[in-house]
Design an enzyme around this catalytic site. Structure first.
Site, PDB file in Angstrom:
ATOM      1  N   ARG A  48       0.562  -1.128  -0.375  1.00 28.21           N
ATOM      2  CA  ARG A  48      -0.159  -0.486  -0.124  1.00 28.21           C
ATOM      3  C   ARG A  48       1.307   1.450   0.084  1.00 28.21           C
ATOM      4  NH1 ARG A  48      -4.056  -2.005  -1.762  1.00 28.21           N
ATOM      5  NH2 ARG A  48      -6.014  -2.291  -0.819  1.00 28.21           N
TER       6      ARG A  48
ATOM      7  N   GLU B 291      -1.643   8.154  -4.821  1.00 31.34           N
ATOM      8  CA  GLU B 291      -2.533   7.810  -6.362  1.00 31.34           C
ATOM      9  C   GLU B 291      -4.070   8.112  -6.365  1.00 31.34           C
ATOM     10  OE1 GLU B 291      -3.084   3.148  -6.063  1.00 31.34           O
ATOM     11  OE2 GLU B 291      -1.176   3.416  -5.324  1.00 31.34           O
TER      12      GLU B 291
ATOM     13  N   HIS C 242       0.033   0.019  -9.849  1.00 32.56           N
ATOM     14  CA  HIS C 242      -0.924  -0.813  -8.416  1.00 32.56           C
ATOM     15  C   HIS C 242      -1.869  -1.974  -9.306  1.00 32.56           C
ATOM     16  CE1 HIS C 242      -3.360  -0.268  -4.789  1.00 32.56           C
ATOM     17  NE2 HIS C 242      -3.046  -1.527  -5.154  1.00 32.56           N
TER      18      HIS C 242
END
Ligand code: NAD
Length: 316
Positions: free
Chosen positions: A243, A272, A290
């Site tokens: 993460r 993000e 991602h």
């Protein structure tokens, strides 16, 4: 007839299973602001990470009985509130683990042989400066025999460890909870082998690892920052497929620039979907947007698992 809105899509096999069970599945991607109105007639919604299912949406849709998350993290769902209101909230935590673990090794192999930089420079300089590039990328290293430190030894951490063990690496594992003494490798031909892993404290992992891979949830502050980078082996490779926010990106940039960190492989970022430019353009960083769980196999497993959870819920 049970109506399901798969607002971030669902794999075709999962959709077919739901339809065969007699459910209606709609897969249009309804914009977030239109959902309070559009979702009123549905019994269930499935999402990935894009659609948010917050308190206001739950309150606006009294017919909603189930929220399904295809994947692991439920940061985009007000889980406690939904459960307080009597809704079921389900996810598919294990389905993507092998894919994320393989992406870790895509980044590791990339970093140790400079593929990220070579792929940028070869199209520009490969025709005129071939031998110079050959020299520049001529000091790669092998993973075999090296130590990989795995922070967070849950589902993905363990899958990552299994690949590492299969490659002949030593695994140093750190977790707040249990770390098993061995992991079973399931090899081709039905051969199963138990291979030891070394449980370590955080400090030992930081100082002894040749490569470090993060597999923890989002924490309230980064687990790797300036203080940690300073104590690592010179040239250590760092991979983050967990993460954004688990690494202090400014400290990472400094460690890349001063050589403490040899390379970083990043699938996740602060801020993000607009990561900082210095990270995106750094010559020692291998990048993916991602996509840890974004393989055909993982998406099919996620769809099938989600379908079976939804069918079980509505048919019980
Ligand atoms: P998991 O819950 O199975 O494992 C997480 C482990 O981290 C647990 O064993 C937990 O005890 C440990 N942990 C938590 N806090 C810790 C700390 N401070 N120090 C050490 N250990 C700690 O989760 P998982 O399925 O293995 O997922 C790991 C991470 O990968 C999550 O952040 C998840 O969101 C992320 N993920 C990323 C992608 C991607 O596309 N890149 C896909 C799936 C999951």
């Amino acid at each position: 007839m049970i109506k399901i809105l798969a607002n971030d899509g669902i794999d075709a096999v999962g959709k077919r299973l739901l339809e065969e069970a007699g459910f209606t599945v709609e897969t249009q991607n309804i914009p977030q602001e239109q959902l309070p109105e559009a979702l009123k007639n549905f019994d269930a919604i499935t999402v990935r990470s894009a659609t948010k299912v917050r308190k206001e949406l739950i309150d606006a849709c009294p017919n909603l009985r189930l929220i399904g998350r295809g994947g692991v993290g439920m940061d985009n769902i007000d889980v406690d509130y939904a459960r307080e209101k009597g809704l079921a909230v389900v996810n598919t935590p294990a389905a993507s683990s092998p894919s994320v673990a393989e992406l870790v090794f895509a980044h590791l192999f990339t970093g140790i042989r400079f593929l990220h930089d070579s792929n940028r420079k070869m199209p520009v300089e490969g025709g005129t400066k071939f031998n110079a590039l050959k020299k520049a990328y001529g000091s790669g290293i092998e993973l075999k025999g090296k130590k990989i430190g795995i922070i967070g030894f849950g589902r993905i951490g363990r899958e990552t460890a299994k690949i590492a063990l299969g490659l002949g690496m030593e695994v140093l594992a750190y977790d707040l909870y249990d770390v098993p003494a061995t992991l079973q490798l399931n090899l081709a031909g039905g051969v199963n082998v138990d291979v030891p892993v070394t449980k370590v404290e955080f400090n030992e992992l930081i100082t002894e690892s040749d490569f470090i891979s993060l597999h923890i949830p989002f924490l309230d502050k980064p687990i790797l920052g300036k203080h940690e980078f300073e104590r690592m082996k010179s040239g250590v490779g760092i991979v983050n497929c967990s993460r954004g926010g688990t690494i202090d990106e400014q400290a990472l940039l400094e460690a890349l620039d001063n050589g403490t960190v040899g390379f970083a492989g990043l699938d996740v970022f602060d801020n993000e979907p607009t990561p900082r430019q210095e990270i995106l353009t750094h010559s020692k960083v291998s990048l993916t947007p991602h996509i840890g769980a974004a393989t055909n196999e993982a998406q099919e497993r996620i769809g099938v698992e989600l379908a079976s959870l939804i069918i079980d819920f509505f048919k019980k």
